[in-house]
Structure formats: C-alpha cells, structure tokens
Write an enzyme that holds these catalytic residues in place. Structure first.
Site, PDB file in Angstrom:
ATOM      1  N   LYS A   1     -11.178 -26.052  -5.527  1.00  0.00           N
ATOM      2  CA  LYS A   1     -10.247 -24.752  -6.484  1.00  0.00           C
ATOM      3  C   LYS A   1     -11.335 -25.083  -8.060  1.00  0.00           C
ATOM      4  O   LYS A   1     -11.480 -25.810  -8.108  1.00  0.00           O
ATOM      5  CB  LYS A   1      -9.871 -25.010  -6.313  1.00  0.00           C
ATOM      6  CG  LYS A   1      -8.215 -24.313  -7.948  1.00  0.00           C
ATOM      7  CD  LYS A   1      -7.346 -24.968  -7.884  1.00  0.00           C
ATOM      8  CE  LYS A   1      -6.181 -23.547  -8.787  1.00  0.00           C
ATOM      9  NZ  LYS A   1      -4.210 -24.123  -9.253  1.00  0.00           N
TER      10      LYS A   1
ATOM     11  N   SER B   1      -1.338 -20.498  -8.168  1.00  0.00           N
ATOM     12  CA  SER B   1      -2.253 -20.601  -8.629  1.00  0.00           C
ATOM     13  C   SER B   1      -3.865 -20.182  -7.721  1.00  0.00           C
ATOM     14  O   SER B   1      -4.649 -20.346  -8.088  1.00  0.00           O
ATOM     15  CB  SER B   1      -2.609 -20.793 -10.001  1.00  0.00           C
ATOM     16  OG  SER B   1      -2.844 -22.752 -10.090  1.00  0.00           O
TER      17      SER B   1
ATOM     18  N   SER C   1       1.064 -24.130  -7.051  1.00  0.00           N
ATOM     19  CA  SER C   1       0.140 -23.435  -7.339  1.00  0.00           C
ATOM     20  C   SER C   1      -0.109 -24.370  -6.129  1.00  0.00           C
ATOM     21  O   SER C   1      -1.023 -23.160  -5.477  1.00  0.00           O
ATOM     22  CB  SER C   1      -0.272 -23.910  -8.219  1.00  0.00           C
ATOM     23  OG  SER C   1       0.053 -23.002  -9.147  1.00  0.00           O
TER      24      SER C   1
HETATM   25  N1  GLN Z   1       3.254 -20.691 -11.309  1.00  0.00           N
HETATM   26  C1  GLN Z   1       3.137 -21.480 -12.413  1.00  0.00           C
HETATM   27  C2  GLN Z   1       2.894 -20.927 -13.732  1.00  0.00           C
HETATM   28  O1  GLN Z   1       2.196 -20.066 -13.509  1.00  0.00           O
HETATM   29  C3  GLN Z   1       2.980 -22.502 -11.554  1.00  0.00           C
HETATM   30  C4  GLN Z   1       1.670 -22.647 -11.712  1.00  0.00           C
HETATM   31  C5  GLN Z   1       0.794 -24.084 -11.167  1.00  0.00           C
HETATM   32  O2  GLN Z   1       1.535 -24.569 -10.990  1.00  0.00           O
HETATM   33  N2  GLN Z   1      -0.247 -24.058 -11.977  1.00  0.00           N
HETATM   34  O3  GLN Z   1       2.833 -22.171 -14.082  1.00  0.00           O
END
Ligand code: GLN
Length: 483
Positions: A76, A151, A175
């Site tokens: 990532k 994400s 995410s």
């Molecule tokens: N959807 C969540 C957010 O927008 C989690 C994102 C994540 O785990 N990085 O914060």
C-alpha cells in the site's frame, strides 16, 4: 502461475518448478496488460523487482530457504519505500521518494520478498471506496462499475485480480477488512502494536495498524509471520513473542465458543448478507463450534466516536504537510500565510480537508470536552463491551459490511453514507482488537465477507478458524471473470 497462492509459490520456488525471476516477469506482464482496467497500482517498480528476484534466486541457489524468499508482494502506498515514490494517494506527496524503508517493508525485503509496486489507496487512507485518491478511483475486478472498498482498495483489487499473490494494507477503521470483504479476499487487522507502524504514514495513530491481505488464511499467516514483532523504532510496538501462525492453522474447533452480537444483525444489514453469515455459522457449527448470542450495547455510538477521534488525530498528524517541512509547495507564495494556505489547499483533496476541519474543531478550546473527551469515553465503553463479551465467548462473528460493493460514485457526494458502511469494523480499532474478514459468498455476483474478532494477540485463533472454514468451503477460491 498467477493463480498460485503464496503457499503454492513457496513450494514451487523450493522445488525449482520456476524461478523468482520467471514468476516476477510473468506478474509484471500481467500488471501491464490488465491493471489499466483497474488502476490498482500507483507505481510499478519493474527494474527493482527484477533485481530483487534475481537476488532471491541467487540466495536460494546458495542454499538459503524460507517461505517468503523470492515471493512477490505489493505494498500500500503509505508504507515508505526507499528511493521510490510514497504518495499516500495524495497530490501532497506526489513527488515524495521516501529516504528509508518502513519496518514492514524492510522485514519482508530481508526475508527475500520482491516488491512489484505500490498500490492505490484513498488519500491519506481516509475513505471506504478508494475514490478519494489523487490517482483516480480503483475498480472492483468483480464488477468494474463497482468500488473495491477502501482505503486499501488498490491492495485488494490487485490481489483479487491475481496481479500479485499478497499485499500489505493498513486498517484504521476497517481499511483491510472492508476491501477484503468487497473483493473476496482474506484480510487481517492485527492487534494494535503487533505490527510496527514505523515508516507507515500516519492517519490516526491510536487506531492505525498494518496487516496482510491475501486470498487465503494460510497466506495471511505466512505474511503476518514476516510482518509482526517488536520494533524499537515504534513506541507503540509491543514486545510480545510472535507465535508460529502456520503451526496452529489446523487446530480443532471442537467446543470453540463463538458469539453473535445481536446489534450486528439489526436494521441496515442487507438480508442477503445476513443469510450468508448464518450459513457460515452453520459451517463452523459443523466443525464443532458452539454458537451463543451476545450483546455489544455501545455499537450504536461507535461511528460518531470514531468520526471524532480519527479526524482529531488526523488534523494533528497532517499538520506537518505545510509546504515547508513536508509536502507540496505552491508556486510563488506572497507571504508565509499564503504559502501555507495555498500549499495545503492544493495538496489535499476534499475529503482530507473535511477531516482536518472536523478534527481541528473537535480539538479546539471550548469544544474539546464536548466532542473529543466524550468520544474517548465512548471508546472505553466499547472496549468494556468487548471485554465482557470475551468473558463468555472465545470469538465474535458477524458481517464485515452491511452492504456489498456499491457503484462508483454512488456515495461520493454523501460522506455520511460512506461512514455508515464502517459500522462493524471500526469497533475493533477503537478497542485495539484483532479482526479478520473472510470470503463467505456472493450477492448479485459481488463478494460478501464474514468478520471474526478475537481477544488481544489471538491472531493465531482468527487464522485457525478462517483456515478450517476455507477447508470446507470454496468461496475464497473463486476468481473474477476476465482475471
Ligand atoms: N473508512 C474509514 C475512514 O474513512 C476507515 C479508513 C481506514 O481504515 N483507513 O476513516
């Protein structure tokens, strides 16, 4: 070759069915021909990958072994990679080549893994659809009109499309688990402190945790083994011995007590997903597990608490990107204020700016007690719910997401609609617990995930249950058409 799991690749490399260089070349060719449909990579590191592959082959020829030696991976794009762009999906870091490797990257490279590239992601890991990336949205290989989740959407789409066998992700509120669920993968968010965050660009430091994404629980076990462990460079890293995750994959499930939280099966859950979750429960009962209903009464408060705490920490973490110390700098600033304003205004996208504003507001004098402190109290209640539940059961099971992957753009103009998709995943981050999502079926041709949550440091238990489940089901073996 692209259909092979990490475990199968390890065997193939060991018995010399193919070399790392051959495998790496084949996957790079596949990425070049298929990724334009998906946009799952931000950077493809071809020259370095081939060099790493040849080095791995040489190490093997010299007598070295090791399951990860010569196996490909993608990271990532928030894990720092020395000399290679580390963008975090943001214009702010578009031309940032990290001066060092993140601990996770370094450990896996030392074990001989070959980095094929850096994967697309929501900007600064904020999102659930991978639509907030400066590099464009990622498409779900199961249906190119749908999002892959976020994400870690690029890491998910790349593995689901068989462009790379495994990838790294990070999970602040879901995410790893949510994109895994939406693309038919197995993804594990370890206990907070299990995997080093050094060199992993911070979103919300008290919630962020890196972890493996793969097609099978067995592959997650192999990858986690290479990622986990104490790191003196990360003050939140925990000095606990790392168990042998592969050794316990086949442990019997006889008598294992699994709790189903009644709050996870109420309104808002797609009934077709509820049915698939119940089917997975029956499979586990068949393997000897004992099912109980439990209650996690503070679940309702998790989204509001998370969407105060995460933006609050983000507003602080992202203050360093000011065009002076780090990040994009605007052209010809009039004065210092203009430089800050325009650099941040140009460098950050809309969702990141929204979170910085919410977080700054929640932390400001006068509102701190009403929002931030209140959210921290809710966080403690959520943790207490889990501690009470784990006094009665060994594991908690439920859906990973309330809905399957939605259409690109469907929630883009309504941030709150996207936040609501995080309802089952964010509690594990608020409590610091490990969680895993595994494939459990399909709705309208789109994958559905089941989530397992365990007490602290019981990643081995999660992998064990998912592995046994994957031996009696074949959802995880299904591949998207065209890939
Ligand atoms: N959807 C969540 C957010 O927008 C989690 C994102 C994540 O785990 N990085 O914060």
């Amino acid at each position: 070759m692209h259909q092979l799991t990490l475990a199968e690749i390890a065997r193939g490399l060991a018995d010399k069915s193919f070399s790392s260089e051959e495998l790496t070349g084949a996957l790079l060719a596949r990425i070049k021909s298929l990724d334009p449909q998906l946009n799952s990579f931000i950077s493809i590191t071809e020259a370095q990958a081939l060099e790493q592959a040849r080095a791995a082959d040489a190490r093997r020829a010299a007598g070295e072994s090791g399951v990860l030696l010569g196996a490909p991976i993608a990271h990532k794009d928030l894990f720092c990679t020395r000399g290679i762009r580390t963008s975090c999906g943001s214009r702010m870091l578009d031309n940032f080549a990290a001066p060092y490797d993140a601990t996770v990257v370094a450990r896996l490279a030392d074990a001989g893994m070959v980095t094929l590239g850096k994967t697309n992601m929501d900007e600064f890991a904020m999102g659930s659809a991978n639509e907030s990336s400066h590099y464009g949205a990622v498409k779900n290989p199961w249906n190119l009109e749908h999002v892959p989740g976020g994400s870690s959407g690029g890491s998910a789409a790349a593995v689901a499309a068989r462009l790379v066998p495994v990838s790294t992700g990070s999970d602040t509120g879901g995410s790893i688990r949510q994109p895994a669920a939406l693309t038919n993968l197995t993804g594990l968010k370890p206990t907070y402190g299990r995997v080093s965050r050094w060199g992993m660009i911070a979103y919300a430091s008290s919630l962020d945790q890196g972890g493996p994404m793969a097609r099978t629980a067995q592959d997650c076990a192999l990858l986690l083994q290479g990622m986990a462990g104490f790191d003196a460079n990360d003050s939140t890293s925990i000095d606990e011995p790392v168990p042998d995750y592969s050794a316990t994959l086949n442990a019997p499930l006889q008598g294992l007590r699994i709790g189903l939280p009644k709050e996870y099966f109420g309104a808002g859950l797609d009934p077709r997903i509820a049915d698939l979750v119940q089917a997975s429960v029956r499979e586990l009962e068949g393997l000897g597990a004992v099912i109980r209903e439990i209650s996690l009464p503070s679940t309702q408060q998790a989204i509001p608490a998370y969407y105060v705490i995460a933006p609050a920490e983000a507003s602080s973490n992202l203050s360093r990107f000011d065009g002076v110390r780090f990040g994009h700098r605007c052209e010809a600033p009039k004065d210092l204020t203009d430089l800050y304003k325009r650099s941040r205004g140009e460098g950050f996208g809309a969702e990141v700016q929204r979170r910085i504003m919410v977080g700054t507001y929640a932390l400001s004098a006068g509102y701190y007690d009403a929002y931030y402190l209140k959210a921290q109290k809710v966080r403690r209640l959520i943790k207490n719910d889990f501690m009470n539940a784990f006094a009665e059961v060994d594991l908690i099971l439920g859906p990973t997401t309330p809905n399957p992957a939605w259409k690109l753009g469907a929630k883009a103009s309504d941030p709150v609609a996207a936040y609501l998709e995080d309802v089952y995943t964010i509690t594990a981050n608020l409590a610091g617990l490990p969680g895993l999502s595994m494939p459990a079926g399909f709705v309208d041709g789109l994958p559905v995930g089941v989530q397992l949550l365990a007490p602290y440091f019981q990643e081995g238990r999660l992998l064990n249950v998912a592995h046994r489940y994957q031996q009696v089901t074949d959802w995880h073996t299904r591949a998207p058409t065209g890939f």
